[in-house]
Structures are given as C-alpha cells and as structure tokens.
Design an enzyme around this catalytic site. Structure first.
Site, PDB file in Angstrom:
ATOM      1  N   GLY A 219       0.326  -1.097  -0.356  1.00 22.26           N
ATOM      2  CA  GLY A 219      -0.273   0.184   0.071  1.00 22.26           C
ATOM      3  C   GLY A 219       0.835   1.529   0.208  1.00 22.26           C
TER       4      GLY A 219
ATOM      5  N   LYS B 247      -9.320   0.014  18.972  1.00 26.81           N
ATOM      6  CA  LYS B 247      -7.700   0.429  19.942  1.00 26.81           C
ATOM      7  C   LYS B 247      -7.803   0.000  21.529  1.00 26.81           C
ATOM      8  CE  LYS B 247      -6.704   4.263  16.129  1.00 26.81           C
ATOM      9  NZ  LYS B 247      -7.378   5.341  16.521  1.00 26.81           N
TER      10      LYS B 247
END
Lengths: 404, 404
Positions: free
Chosen positions: B8, B200
């Site tokens: 990416g 997270k």
C-alpha cells in the site's frame, strides 16, 4: 533462576523488594525465569523484617559470589556506589541503578565496561522515576532522530512552582510545606538549585543524541529567585512557570542544553503537568511531539522502573542491549550564542524606552504592580538580549526565559 | 541486509518510505543492518516518483520471494490485508501493520502463526499512531500489573470535542470543519460513533491484561449526541467532555471496558489533551499513574511507529519477541453491573425530587438554561442508575458518564 543482590535497603531498595514480592508471578513470566533476591546489602539490621534473612553487611560476599547475576544499586551518592558497581560489572554481573549522580558522572566508563563484558548497565529509574523514558529513547523511537528533549524532571520543584502559581505563596512558605510533606529534603539545594534536573537532562540528552553530555557543562539556574509577583505576570500572560531541563540538536554537531525556570504557555503539554508529577517532552523529526508523564519519584514508581531493568537484564543475561549511547563528548553552543525569547520585568523606564532598545515587544501589566511592567522580547541570541538590556537605564527586577 | 515489502502506497505507506529514506543512517545503525525496500505493492502507478522502480501490482511476487524478510501492511481494511498478512506469516516473513481493524479482528490467529513460525507480528501504529504505547505495555511496564487503561484514542473526535468546548459550536459545524481540514473522512461514522476507538481499546486491553478482548463485546457510544449545552455544563463544572476508551481489571478475572463520552476533570492528565492529539493513561499497581501523549494519526507519526516495528523485527528476524498477549478470551462484566458516576440533565422535576430518587447529589445550573438543571450522582451500578432515573417523572435531556 536469576539471583540478584540489592545494594541499599532504604526507600527505593525496600520498594524493589516489595515490587518483586508483590508481582512475582507476572515478573517471573516476563523475565522467562524466577527472579530470586539472594542478598540485600545494608549497614543496618532490620529485626523482624523478612529481609533480615538475606541481609549482609559486607559487599565482599556479593562481589565474590559467582551465583549473583544482577546487582541492583539503589544506595545513591557517588561512593561507595561507584566502587561497588564497577567491581560488579568487572566481575561480569549486570547492574541496574536509580542513581542519577553515578550515571551522570561515571556513565561512560561503566557503559564501556558493560559493553566489553557483554552484560548490561541500565538506569531507567535515574530519570523521571517510574516514567519509561529511557526505554522509549533506546528502544521505541528507533525510526526517529530526536531533536529536542524538554522535561519537568524534578517533582519537588514542580510541586513548589505549582503551589506558588495556584496559591500565590512565597518561595520560603512552599519550601517549608514541601519539606513537611516529605517532598523536599532538609537540605533542598540539589532540588531548588536545579542540580538534580541538570544530571537528568544530561543523561537523557546523552541517550537521545548519541554523544555524552557532561552535566558540568550544562548552564543551571534554580527556582530560588522566583516570586509570587512573577507568578502574577505568568497568570496575566495565560502561562505558568516551570523548572525545565531542556536540550536541542540544532545541527549535525550543534547542541544546546540548560536548566532554568521557564514561562510555559497553554499550548505546551508541559503546562498542565502539576503537583509532584514529572513529564518528558520529546520531539522526533518524524514522530513530531510526544510526551511521557508519570510519578518522577516515590518508593514504588521508582522501584517499578528498577525492576523493569532487572527483567530486561534477566532476559539478556550475557548480551549487551544496544543503545544509542556513545562516549564521544557533546560540545554545547555557548549560552550567549543560544537563542530564545525573554520575559523581563522592569522599573524606572517607559514602554517607549524599552521598545527603543528592543524593537516591538509584547507588553504585559499587572494591576497590583503599578510601578513596573513586563515585556517579552522577540527571539534573539542571549548576548543580544544582554546588550540591549544593558542599554536600558531602569531597574531589571526579573528575567525569565520563555519556552516556545 | 533486510528486505522489506510495503503493501500500500497511500498516506502511511508513502510515509514509511519517507521515514526510511530520511533517517536511513540511524535506522540502519539501530537495526544492526541495512533496511532495503525491495517492493512496494499498489494497484496504481506513480510515474515520476522514485517508488516506481520498486513498485509491483501483484502480491504473488512478494509472497513468493524468499528474500523478503518483513512485510509492512499499511493498506487498511480487512481484505485483502488479512489474506496477504496471513500468507506472509505462513511463509515465515515477519509482518508489521498499522491496521487496527485487522488486529482487533484477526489478532489471535495472526499472533499464533507468528509464534509458531518464530517470527513477529507487530502493530505499534495500530493504537495511538506515533505514541509508543504498545512497546510500553510489552516491554517497559514489565514490573507492573496494569489495572487501568484509559485513552483519548481518536484524534478526529478529540478535535471536535475540543472545538465544541472552546467555541461553543454545534456538532454538525465542527464535523464539517474537521472534514475541511482533512481530519474527518467523508463518511465519519467510524470516528464519531466510536468504532475506531473501540478497536483500539480492545487491542490495548488485550496486551495489558493478557487475555483477548473481542471488540464486539465492548459497549460503544459515540459523540453524536453531545451538544453545546452539554459543554456549558462541563464548563460550569470546571470539566470538559472527551471521547474515552477505557478498561479496568477489577479482580483476577473481572474486567470492564467501554467507549463513551465522559466528563473529565482538571485533575486528570487527559483533561488538557486537546486538538487532534491522542493520549493513553495507564495505571500500574506499582507505577501508579502514567500517561503517553502524542500524535494519534498523521502520515509521518504513524509511519514512525511502523518503522520502529520494522527495526525490532530486523533485530529479531527469527525470534518471537515475548509479549503478554494470550488468546484466552476476556469476559467482561455486563454493563449494568459496572459502576460509575453519572451526570444527568433533567427538565420538569425539582431538585428535591431528584434527591428523593438519588440521595445527595451535586447540583449544577447553567444561567442560560433556566428551564433545566444538571446533577452528578454518587458512584453506583448502572442498573441502579437506570432504576432511579426511571422513577423520576421529568424529562432526561442527556446523560454523560463521569471519569473518576
């Protein structure tokens, strides 16, 4: 099993024993083996304390026991800590210490011996107590080149500055209060004159920039001259005053470092570090701003950092953990050549006279102090500031640096 | 030489290339060898960009090249990231990723493969961007048992809360502003509904407590209902409102976790974490309070964390770095059984009626809102709060939890 010897059963030493006893299961799991306290060295006896069973009064027993893998030096002071640590390292025992004076003075020699012997000399607890700042510099920020470290590195003075800022008290009053609370020692010189912070910023800078900064080269100014009137100006400016240890890498071989009270604005994360807390601000060329905050002192936070070093050393018993440390000396830019903004309180001059000397200034006035005013200069070299202020015919009541 | 492949070439991917190019000397020194970018995978071409020389469009080339030691996954999303990462690990290549969705969903399986193959799957950048919080949990706080993690884990919503608090703007206005500044995406759902923070806190909790927390088990409430009027109450209370992800270990096998807006007081170090910054507060049973602060997102800070993982993997190419991670599932206490204090805005009832239902309350009034009032309850279980509030005959305008 890894055998350790703890040198000194004072505040930190007894904390180390407590941490290892309380969290023994998770600590042993992380270390990959059992951490066993084989000896505690102290001149005193502690009848009734379980430590008495492993207590020895003679360092020779520890130095000559080949079963001792790790020596934990938490006595403080230069001697006999230095002699003991050096002997341990030379005997191939890893050492960890909370002793900033020892690291700041003898770090290069002790690091060198550890490297030669392929063991470790670690000192996480020497700067910022429980805050894992040294591990961050050594092992976390490895993709970055650090170009600034600025820390509130002394809890005693931070408590005092905080009290002066919020309660308007005099220096002497808050010092007495800090002593009564056990935050300041009977002889507070090392704290209030900035000597403690100076050793810490020297150690952190050495790790961050890969050259050894001798603490004796760091310009150091304490907080003894800060007054409640200075705090009134700070409030008027929407700022506060903190004792900072700060260093910068300005070019490949250009470094600055100093310890001094600074005016800190609300945009800085250091602004709201209050009470006895410590914090270390780090700027990396990729990471940008980061800050590490926590208890800078205290029995258990400091012992927690010491024991984290023990765990690392147990995991790397005969392998020197790579750090950025080098013994090549760091040369600092002379203070007169360093740049900054200066806050000045003056009397007996007009604003126009001040601006004639300095150019455009940020003027600040405090209603309860009608006979004087304050100003903040533009960014300039310290020698330029000195030249300009010497041309003003009035009285300079105070000068405090401004943290940008 | 260690060969890496970057999957990416978007924001983070180009940041990784930039960090490695800019700091190549210090990075190679720390890694103990040269880090070479052998491939960058992207479907697009980048004519004129030096990356074009190492650009490939087909993952097979990377997967089948035995010279690739480390795969850097910075594509985001679950697929094809999951398939690519799994194949890399199975082929004995270490992987590092910034992809919180991937780690939160497939972390256990991927950690397991890395362990079996004696390689590493690291994800420092997945929580808190550039803040080295995962390394702190894995390698620094090893003497402690962590019993609380509370974080401002999403920069977009923190920016929005900060703007609403300081400027009194409406949610929609600050969202548009955040989108214009590039802080919020066109579809802001993942941020404003708390889904991002939820992944997270699940990852951080799994690392801290040594059991796997499935993010789907975490009660998650976003900031979409927060109004300027709520902010007026916060101000009146000397507090502010932040979106927090928080978890606690209350006993050997008792855990709580949630994501929600909280009223935060000035004594918390999280209070002054403003703008797009992130911060993670950690409480250790020995260390006490600590906080890690920095840029939670952004190209270079995130890339800095990714590259720090690359350095660690290069130093430990065929050795699994021990972490506290375990695949044993974490069971959360049901929300109704969790305790806390609640701030409530009500209308159509009297203070006396509220106190009749709840007992002694901290009442708060805002001058510009004369038809209502607010109160903060004592600490109680959520089900107790629900029972009591259902007995009040008035209208409940808002309820926000209070962070203690």
């Amino acid at each position: 099993m890894v055998n350790i010897a703890v040198l000194g059963y004072g505040t930190v030493g007894s904390g180390v024993v407590e941490v290892i006893n309380t969290n023994h299961e998770s600590i042993n799991k992380r270390a990959g083996q059992e951490i066993n306290i084989k000896y505690v060295l102290d001149l005193r006896d502690f009848p009734g304390d379980p430590v008495q069973e492993v207590l020895v009064h003679d360092y020779e027993i520890i130095a000559n026991d080949p079963e001792v893998d790790i020596v934990v030096e938490v006595m403080g002071g230069i001697e006999p800590a230095y002699t003991f640590v050096k002997r341990a390292l030379e005997a191939g025992k890893s050492v960890c210490t909370s002793n900033k004076a020892l690291v700041a003075k003898h770090g290069p020699e002790l690091m060198e011996i550890a490297k030669e012997k392929n063991i470790n000399f670690l000192f996480e607890a020497s700067c910022g107590g429980g805050i894992p700042i040294i591990r961050a510099l050594n092992g976390s920020l490895t993709a970055d080149e650090v170009d600034e470290i600025t820390g509130i590195l002394n809890g005693t003075t931070n408590y005092m500055m905080y009290k002066m800022a919020t309660e308007g008290s005099d220096f002497d009053v808050v010092l007495k209060e800090a002593q009564q609370k056990g935050y300041a020692e009977a002889d507070p010189t090392a704290d209030v004159e900035g000597y403690d912070a100076c050793r810490k910023i020297a150690i952190l800078s050495s790790l961050a920039y890969g050259k050894f900064l001798n603490y004796e080269d760091v310009y150091t100014e304490g907080i003894t001259k800060i007054t409640p009137e200075d705090m009134l100006y700070a409030e008027e400016l929407g700022m506060t005053i903190k004792l900072l240890g700060t260093s910068r890498k300005l070019g490949e071989d250009t470094f600055t470092a100093l310890v001094a009270p600074f005016l800190v604005g609300q945009k800085s994360p250091l602004y709201s570090v209050n009470d006895v807390f410590n914090a270390v601000f780090v700027h990396g060329n990729m990471l940008g701003d980061a800050m590490f905050y926590g208890s800078g002192a205290g029995k258990l936070p400091t012992a927690s950092a010491v024991v984290a070093d023990v765990v690392d050393e147990a995991k790397n018993l005969h392998e020197n953990i790579a750090t950025n440390w080098s013994n090549e000396p760091m040369k600092l830019t002379p203070m007169d050549e360093t740049e900054g903004r200066f806050f000045v309180r003056v009397k007996g001059v007009t604003e126009a006279q001040a601006e004639a000397a300095f150019g455009k200034l940020q003027i600040v006035k405090v209603a309860s102090l009608p006979d004087e005013f304050g100003f903040i200069t533009e960014c300039m070299k310290q020698k330029e500031y000195k030249e300009k202020i010497s041309k003003l015919n009035g009285e300079v009541i105070a000068m405090i640096r401004v943290k940008d």
